[in-house]
Design a protein around this motif. Structure first.
Motif, PDB file in Angstrom:
ATOM      1  N   LEU A 117      -7.359  38.097 -16.758  1.00  0.00           N
ATOM      2  CA  LEU A 117      -7.541  37.609 -15.397  1.00  0.00           C
ATOM      3  C   LEU A 117      -8.565  38.427 -14.626  1.00  0.00           C
ATOM      4  O   LEU A 117      -9.255  37.894 -13.743  1.00  0.00           O
ATOM      5  CB  LEU A 117      -6.196  37.614 -14.662  1.00  0.00           C
ATOM      6  CG  LEU A 117      -5.186  36.585 -15.163  1.00  0.00           C
ATOM      7  CD1 LEU A 117      -3.792  36.883 -14.628  1.00  0.00           C
ATOM      8  CD2 LEU A 117      -5.616  35.182 -14.765  1.00  0.00           C
ATOM      9  N   ARG A 154       4.161  31.837 -13.391  1.00  0.00           N
ATOM     10  CA  ARG A 154       3.775  30.891 -14.426  1.00  0.00           C
ATOM     11  C   ARG A 154       2.286  30.571 -14.288  1.00  0.00           C
ATOM     12  O   ARG A 154       1.714  30.671 -13.205  1.00  0.00           O
ATOM     13  CB  ARG A 154       4.590  29.603 -14.302  1.00  0.00           C
ATOM     14  CG  ARG A 154       6.095  29.793 -14.376  1.00  0.00           C
ATOM     15  CD  ARG A 154       6.539  30.141 -15.791  1.00  0.00           C
ATOM     16  NE  ARG A 154       6.234  29.074 -16.716  1.00  0.00           N
ATOM     17  CZ  ARG A 154       7.054  28.056 -16.974  1.00  0.00           C
ATOM     18  NH1 ARG A 154       8.225  27.978 -16.357  1.00  0.00           N
ATOM     19  NH2 ARG A 154       6.722  27.125 -17.860  1.00  0.00           N
ATOM     20  N   PHE A 155       1.665  30.176 -15.393  1.00  0.00           N
ATOM     21  CA  PHE A 155       0.261  29.779 -15.330  1.00  0.00           C
ATOM     22  C   PHE A 155       0.079  28.429 -16.017  1.00  0.00           C
ATOM     23  O   PHE A 155       0.851  28.041 -16.901  1.00  0.00           O
ATOM     24  CB  PHE A 155      -0.655  30.841 -15.963  1.00  0.00           C
ATOM     25  CG  PHE A 155      -0.441  31.050 -17.443  1.00  0.00           C
ATOM     26  CD1 PHE A 155      -1.098  30.257 -18.391  1.00  0.00           C
ATOM     27  CD2 PHE A 155       0.413  32.052 -17.900  1.00  0.00           C
ATOM     28  CE1 PHE A 155      -0.912  30.458 -19.751  1.00  0.00           C
ATOM     29  CE2 PHE A 155       0.609  32.252 -19.262  1.00  0.00           C
ATOM     30  CZ  PHE A 155      -0.054  31.452 -20.192  1.00  0.00           C
ATOM     31  N   THR A 197       4.776  30.602 -20.891  1.00  0.00           N
ATOM     32  CA  THR A 197       3.531  30.554 -20.100  1.00  0.00           C
ATOM     33  C   THR A 197       3.659  31.354 -18.808  1.00  0.00           C
ATOM     34  O   THR A 197       3.401  30.858 -17.713  1.00  0.00           O
ATOM     35  CB  THR A 197       3.107  29.097 -19.789  1.00  0.00           C
ATOM     36  OG1 THR A 197       4.129  28.460 -19.011  1.00  0.00           O
ATOM     37  CG2 THR A 197       2.848  28.311 -21.056  1.00  0.00           C
ATOM     38  N   THR A 198       4.061  32.613 -18.968  1.00  0.00           N
ATOM     39  CA  THR A 198       4.145  33.528 -17.828  1.00  0.00           C
ATOM     40  C   THR A 198       3.125  34.649 -17.998  1.00  0.00           C
ATOM     41  O   THR A 198       2.835  35.077 -19.116  1.00  0.00           O
ATOM     42  CB  THR A 198       5.549  34.141 -17.691  1.00  0.00           C
ATOM     43  OG1 THR A 198       5.926  34.776 -18.923  1.00  0.00           O
ATOM     44  CG2 THR A 198       6.565  33.062 -17.365  1.00  0.00           C
ATOM     45  N   GLN A 199       2.588  35.131 -16.881  1.00  0.00           N
ATOM     46  CA  GLN A 199       1.594  36.188 -16.920  1.00  0.00           C
ATOM     47  C   GLN A 199       2.200  37.504 -17.407  1.00  0.00           C
ATOM     48  O   GLN A 199       3.401  37.749 -17.258  1.00  0.00           O
ATOM     49  CB  GLN A 199       0.975  36.400 -15.541  1.00  0.00           C
ATOM     50  CG  GLN A 199       0.139  35.241 -15.050  1.00  0.00           C
ATOM     51  CD  GLN A 199      -0.478  35.518 -13.692  1.00  0.00           C
ATOM     52  OE1 GLN A 199      -0.444  36.643 -13.181  1.00  0.00           O
ATOM     53  NE2 GLN A 199      -1.046  34.480 -13.081  1.00  0.00           N
ATOM     54  N   GLU A 257      -3.024  36.182 -19.304  1.00  0.00           N
ATOM     55  CA  GLU A 257      -2.320  34.939 -19.603  1.00  0.00           C
ATOM     56  C   GLU A 257      -2.250  34.836 -21.127  1.00  0.00           C
ATOM     57  O   GLU A 257      -3.268  34.614 -21.783  1.00  0.00           O
ATOM     58  CB  GLU A 257      -3.071  33.733 -19.037  1.00  0.00           C
ATOM     59  CG  GLU A 257      -3.109  33.697 -17.515  1.00  0.00           C
ATOM     60  CD  GLU A 257      -3.915  32.522 -16.994  1.00  0.00           C
ATOM     61  OE1 GLU A 257      -4.544  31.821 -17.829  1.00  0.00           O
ATOM     62  OE2 GLU A 257      -3.934  32.299 -15.772  1.00  0.00           O
ATOM     63  N   TYR A 264      -1.700  33.419 -24.857  1.00  0.00           N
ATOM     64  CA  TYR A 264      -1.756  32.096 -25.481  1.00  0.00           C
ATOM     65  C   TYR A 264      -1.263  32.092 -26.927  1.00  0.00           C
ATOM     66  O   TYR A 264      -0.789  31.082 -27.410  1.00  0.00           O
ATOM     67  CB  TYR A 264      -3.189  31.552 -25.432  1.00  0.00           C
ATOM     68  CG  TYR A 264      -3.553  31.008 -24.076  1.00  0.00           C
ATOM     69  CD1 TYR A 264      -3.509  29.648 -23.811  1.00  0.00           C
ATOM     70  CD2 TYR A 264      -3.907  31.864 -23.043  1.00  0.00           C
ATOM     71  CE1 TYR A 264      -3.824  29.140 -22.562  1.00  0.00           C
ATOM     72  CE2 TYR A 264      -4.224  31.372 -21.788  1.00  0.00           C
ATOM     73  CZ  TYR A 264      -4.177  30.012 -21.545  1.00  0.00           C
ATOM     74  OH  TYR A 264      -4.476  29.526 -20.301  1.00  0.00           O
ATOM     75  N   ALA A 285      -5.487  36.229 -25.471  1.00  0.00           N
ATOM     76  CA  ALA A 285      -5.100  36.019 -24.074  1.00  0.00           C
ATOM     77  C   ALA A 285      -6.337  35.860 -23.195  1.00  0.00           C
ATOM     78  O   ALA A 285      -7.450  36.247 -23.564  1.00  0.00           O
ATOM     79  CB  ALA A 285      -4.258  37.201 -23.585  1.00  0.00           C
ATOM     80  N   THR A 305       4.416  34.207 -24.011  1.00  0.00           N
ATOM     81  CA  THR A 305       3.562  33.144 -24.540  1.00  0.00           C
ATOM     82  C   THR A 305       4.305  31.814 -24.547  1.00  0.00           C
ATOM     83  O   THR A 305       3.767  30.778 -24.159  1.00  0.00           O
ATOM     84  CB  THR A 305       3.098  33.499 -25.960  1.00  0.00           C
ATOM     85  OG1 THR A 305       2.386  34.748 -25.931  1.00  0.00           O
ATOM     86  CG2 THR A 305       2.205  32.424 -26.528  1.00  0.00           C
TER      87      THR A 305
END
Length: 355
Positions: free
Chosen positions: A190, A212-213, A152-154, A172, A174, A187, A149
């Motif tokens: 996806l 990363r997202f 910011t990585t999946q 992803e 949050y 999250a 979190t």
């Protein structure tokens, strides 16, 4: 690492280990002259460490409190104690402490030497915090989710639903948050292209990827999680108006029981998930909350039917044992039904939830 850098770090470690150090003492410990100690003190000050100096008997150098917290140097046993303490704090149930401890743990664990990390795992494995929750969350899962979190990585997680169905999810992340003593992940899924809430005690495995997202616009996360947990697992939602102020009712309703929303000065709206509206009415009667039915329209009929059942039961008991005071069924109907206003709020779609 240069000799000067190594000596400066050693100086910082000495200043952290004792309240006051004399200049000559520090010079002897470091094997340098007092002049070199003064130069190293200036380097620490330039790095943001508030090193204070005092003259006279009992004077010397000491670390003071600054405006910002500079990096700390920890010995192996100190790092172990801090990491174990953070793990316990994360599961303590103390309001607000868990999330802060988790963020600190996520920052600390990656820089721990392998031997210290192993010692932390051993010590933490034999300690626990007893709470009212039977569910437990694996510490590595918490740390992995918090780190992903932050970065910011999946994520890829293996998750088991309440009905026992297992699935693998690409997420992803949050927010990792604790509400009413239970941990949740908010999250973006996806594969399902929607926001999802996950109970962390049902996450069997979590792995952070290297992808990363770019953060998306997010709704009110805490409100979304509360709606998801309180309403999402059910087929329908029931809304009633509670004839008591919001500030009195909201603390009494746990996240899994429903969602409370303001509705003027002397009332509030309570939304509850349900498979059967009768159970909601019985729950509200048990809580003794004065309500007016709002939605669905047939909720008033359910209240009348239960009131009639109370009437009949009361009458049979009265016939068998003699006159009794009051009318339970009428009391139930008056409490939850009489004088109900036109509904001002309709239930919306239930939020998506994986809890």
């Amino acid at each position: 690492m240069s000799d000067v850098t190594r000596r400066t770090l050693r100086l910082l470690s000495l200043l952290q280990s004792r309240a006051v150090w004399g200049g000559e003492e520090l010079a002897a410990e470091l094997g340098v002259t007092p002049r070199s100690v003064r130069r190293d003190i200036d380097r620490l000050r330039q790095m943001g460490y508030p090193v204070l100096a005092s003259q006279g008997h009992g004077g010397g150098y000491r670390l003071g409190a600054g405006r910002a917290l500079p990096p700390l140097l920890l010995e192996s046993d100190e790092a172990t104690a801090v990491a174990v303490g953070l793990r316990l704090a994360a599961s303590s149930g103390v309001d607000g402490l868990g999330e802060r401890a988790l963020r600190a743990l996520a920052a600390l664990e990656p820089v721990l030497p392998p031997a210290v990390r192993e010692e932390v795992a051993v010590v933490a494995g034999v300690l626990d915090v007893v709470s009212s929750r039977a569910e437990s969350v694996a510490s590595p899962v918490l740390v992995t989710l918090a780190r992903a979190t932050r970065d910011t990585t999946q994520l890829r997680v293996e998750y088991v639903r309440a009905d026992g169905e297992r699935s693998r999810r690409r997420l992803e992340p949050y927010r990792v948050l604790s509400i009413d003593g239970r941990w949740y992940l908010f999250a973006w899924d996806l594969d399902r292209e929607d926001w999802r809430t996950f109970r962390l005690d049902r996450v069997l495995e979590a792995r952070a990827s290297t992808f990363r997202f770019t953060p998306r616009p997010v709704p009110d996360i805490e409100a979304h999680v509360r709606r998801s947990v309180g309403l999402g697992p059910y087929r329908a939602a029931v809304t009633v108006r509670v004839l008591r102020p919001y500030d009195e009712v909201a603390p009494e309703i746990a996240i899994a029981e429903g969602v409370v929303e303001p509705d003027g000065e002397g009332s509030c709206l309570l939304r509850m998930g349900a498979h059967d509206a009768s159970w909601v009415v019985l729950y509200l009667a048990h809580r003794g909350l004065p309500i007016e039915p709002v939605d669905p329209p047939e909720l008033a009929d359910v209240i009348d039917e239960l009131g009639a059942w109370f009437d009949a039961t009361r009458a049979r008991r009265a016939a068998a044992s003699g006159p009794t005071a009051g009318d339970a069924g009428a009391t139930v109907r008056r409490t939850v039904g009489d004088g109900a206003r036109e509904p001002s709020t309709r239930t919306g779609d239930l939020p998506s939830v994986e809890a």
